[in-house]
Design a protein around this motif. Sequence first.
Motif, PDB file in Angstrom:
ATOM      1  N   THR A   3       6.401 -24.862  18.074  1.00  0.00           N
ATOM      2  CA  THR A   3       5.578 -23.888  18.805  1.00  0.00           C
ATOM      3  C   THR A   3       4.123 -24.119  18.440  1.00  0.00           C
ATOM      4  O   THR A   3       3.764 -24.075  17.260  1.00  0.00           O
ATOM      5  CB  THR A   3       5.981 -22.446  18.420  1.00  0.00           C
ATOM      6  OG1 THR A   3       7.362 -22.270  18.730  1.00  0.00           O
ATOM      7  CG2 THR A   3       5.150 -21.419  19.196  1.00  0.00           C
ATOM      8  N   GLU A  27       1.476 -24.820  30.654  1.00  0.00           N
ATOM      9  CA  GLU A  27       2.749 -24.132  30.899  1.00  0.00           C
ATOM     10  C   GLU A  27       3.685 -25.012  31.732  1.00  0.00           C
ATOM     11  O   GLU A  27       4.900 -25.052  31.476  1.00  0.00           O
ATOM     12  CB  GLU A  27       2.497 -22.785  31.599  1.00  0.00           C
ATOM     13  CG  GLU A  27       2.008 -21.720  30.606  1.00  0.00           C
ATOM     14  CD  GLU A  27       1.395 -20.485  31.269  1.00  0.00           C
ATOM     15  OE1 GLU A  27       1.165 -20.509  32.501  1.00  0.00           O
ATOM     16  OE2 GLU A  27       1.130 -19.506  30.530  1.00  0.00           O
ATOM     17  N   ALA A  30       5.134 -27.511  29.419  1.00  0.00           N
ATOM     18  CA  ALA A  30       6.143 -26.939  28.515  1.00  0.00           C
ATOM     19  C   ALA A  30       7.476 -26.727  29.236  1.00  0.00           C
ATOM     20  O   ALA A  30       8.537 -26.802  28.614  1.00  0.00           O
ATOM     21  CB  ALA A  30       5.633 -25.611  27.938  1.00  0.00           C
ATOM     22  N   ARG A  31       7.407 -26.478  30.558  1.00  0.00           N
ATOM     23  CA  ARG A  31       8.649 -26.260  31.321  1.00  0.00           C
ATOM     24  C   ARG A  31       9.518 -27.508  31.373  1.00  0.00           C
ATOM     25  O   ARG A  31      10.703 -27.428  31.623  1.00  0.00           O
ATOM     26  CB  ARG A  31       8.317 -25.822  32.757  1.00  0.00           C
ATOM     27  CG  ARG A  31       8.009 -24.324  32.889  1.00  0.00           C
ATOM     28  CD  ARG A  31       8.076 -23.872  34.336  1.00  0.00           C
ATOM     29  NE  ARG A  31       6.987 -24.382  35.147  1.00  0.00           N
ATOM     30  CZ  ARG A  31       5.780 -23.839  35.216  1.00  0.00           C
ATOM     31  NH1 ARG A  31       5.500 -22.755  34.506  1.00  0.00           N
ATOM     32  NH2 ARG A  31       4.835 -24.367  35.969  1.00  0.00           N
ATOM     33  N   GLN A  34      11.914 -30.072  25.907  1.00  0.00           N
ATOM     34  CA  GLN A  34      12.626 -29.275  24.895  1.00  0.00           C
ATOM     35  C   GLN A  34      11.909 -29.390  23.552  1.00  0.00           C
ATOM     36  O   GLN A  34      12.320 -28.781  22.575  1.00  0.00           O
ATOM     37  CB  GLN A  34      14.065 -29.813  24.697  1.00  0.00           C
ATOM     38  CG  GLN A  34      14.904 -29.893  25.959  1.00  0.00           C
ATOM     39  CD  GLN A  34      15.132 -28.517  26.556  1.00  0.00           C
ATOM     40  OE1 GLN A  34      15.417 -27.567  25.829  1.00  0.00           O
ATOM     41  NE2 GLN A  34      14.969 -28.395  27.868  1.00  0.00           N
ATOM     42  N   GLU A  37       6.731 -25.806  22.721  1.00  0.00           N
ATOM     43  CA  GLU A  37       6.322 -24.716  23.614  1.00  0.00           C
ATOM     44  C   GLU A  37       4.948 -24.236  23.146  1.00  0.00           C
ATOM     45  O   GLU A  37       4.499 -24.586  22.052  1.00  0.00           O
ATOM     46  CB  GLU A  37       7.339 -23.568  23.555  1.00  0.00           C
ATOM     47  CG  GLU A  37       7.474 -22.987  22.167  1.00  0.00           C
ATOM     48  CD  GLU A  37       8.421 -21.811  22.072  1.00  0.00           C
ATOM     49  OE1 GLU A  37       9.113 -21.502  23.056  1.00  0.00           O
ATOM     50  OE2 GLU A  37       8.462 -21.196  20.990  1.00  0.00           O
ATOM     51  N   GLN A  39       2.306 -20.905  22.560  1.00  0.00           N
ATOM     52  CA  GLN A  39       2.125 -19.466  22.454  1.00  0.00           C
ATOM     53  C   GLN A  39       0.622 -19.229  22.641  1.00  0.00           C
ATOM     54  O   GLN A  39      -0.175 -19.686  21.812  1.00  0.00           O
ATOM     55  CB  GLN A  39       2.538 -19.059  21.046  1.00  0.00           C
ATOM     56  CG  GLN A  39       3.165 -17.717  20.918  1.00  0.00           C
ATOM     57  CD  GLN A  39       3.629 -17.523  19.487  1.00  0.00           C
ATOM     58  OE1 GLN A  39       2.808 -17.472  18.566  1.00  0.00           O
ATOM     59  NE2 GLN A  39       4.932 -17.468  19.290  1.00  0.00           N
TER      60      GLN A  39
END
Length: 361
Positions: A3, A27, A30-31, A34, A37, A39
Amino acid sequence: MKTYRIATIPGDGIGKEVVPAGQQVLEALARCTQNFEFQFENFDWGADYYRQHGVMMPADGLAALRDKDAILFGSAGDPDVPDHITLWGLRLKICQGFDQYANVRPTRILPGIDAPLKRCTPDDLNWVIVRENSEGEYSGIGGRVHQGHPIEAATDVSILTRAGVERIMRFAFKLAQSRPRKLLTVITKSNAQRHAMVMWDEVALEISKEFPDVKWDKELVDAATARMVNRPATLDTIVATNLHADILSDLAAALAGSLGIAPTGNIDPERRYPSMFEPIHGSAFDIMGKGLANPIGTFWSVVMLLEHLGEFEAAKRVMAAVEAVTADASLHTGDLGGKATTAHVTAAVCALVERTEAAVA
Ligand code: ATP
């Protein structure tokens, strides 16, 4: 899954449009992985904050950013707030507070961009300008006395320290060494500035001995402007003081086609603090709120941010999407002579980032 904590600071003017666009690209990325991600935490600092609170950012603002992995910044500037307040109250506070002493500005002519140098091919112009970002002409030392009187005096003192010059030279030589041509040009003005710039030259020579495989030369800053226009292919990595690089990098951005494309990173190479990435353009109040801002400079800044995080495959993927979009004239914004909006360009880049089926390595 890793993260990454990212601070977003849109700031003023079109910063409020291009930073959310940059976040959308992250974003989208990140989609399709795996592996990591993001924040996000958004900070509403800038001229509006100043109107409410009398400061561009809160006194404990740096503490709120301290634990982030990187910062994505927009711009600071407002027609009703003096420039020295918007600049020193936010961007420079972060750059200096986090000792982001290397300001790195890549410049290339991206596919599809009509650059003003007629004799120049995209291969001729592929530079990275390293700007000393913590001292020099913008050290903030100086003062004014007898304000408003005929005898008024004002000074801005340019300070170079041996430690400061050594670290930026070492950074620049290392960067030059990592690029295929291994070529560094040290910008100077030691013919006219007889003290600090002479030390700058001496330190460059000393540090060069640590990098025997890097070819390097010196160029006076005035001559460098002509060389950038007339012989762009003779340059690759360039290192200069705060003021000199500030000017040369705007020239570089213009030569590459538009201010709206160029990115920059304010880097703490030792990684004690978060580094900050931003487009080099300002708040562009003439076009703010109309959805006309070119977000490419921010997307390229996102690429630099990903490289800084060590996510090189992801960075390549975003850069490939950016280049595919600039190659398509129907996706050019007004600054490039087109009619596309910020939203069109953003949607196109996000779609391309997501289109590749393989997950990001
Ligand atoms: P500041 O005072 O905050 O530095 P500015 O408005 O004086 O900002 P810039 O924002 O750097 O200067 O840019 C000058 C002009 O270039 C703008 O007024 C705008 O017309 C154009 N421009 C800059 N960035 C972009 C962009 N991302 N997209 C489209 N046009 C841009």
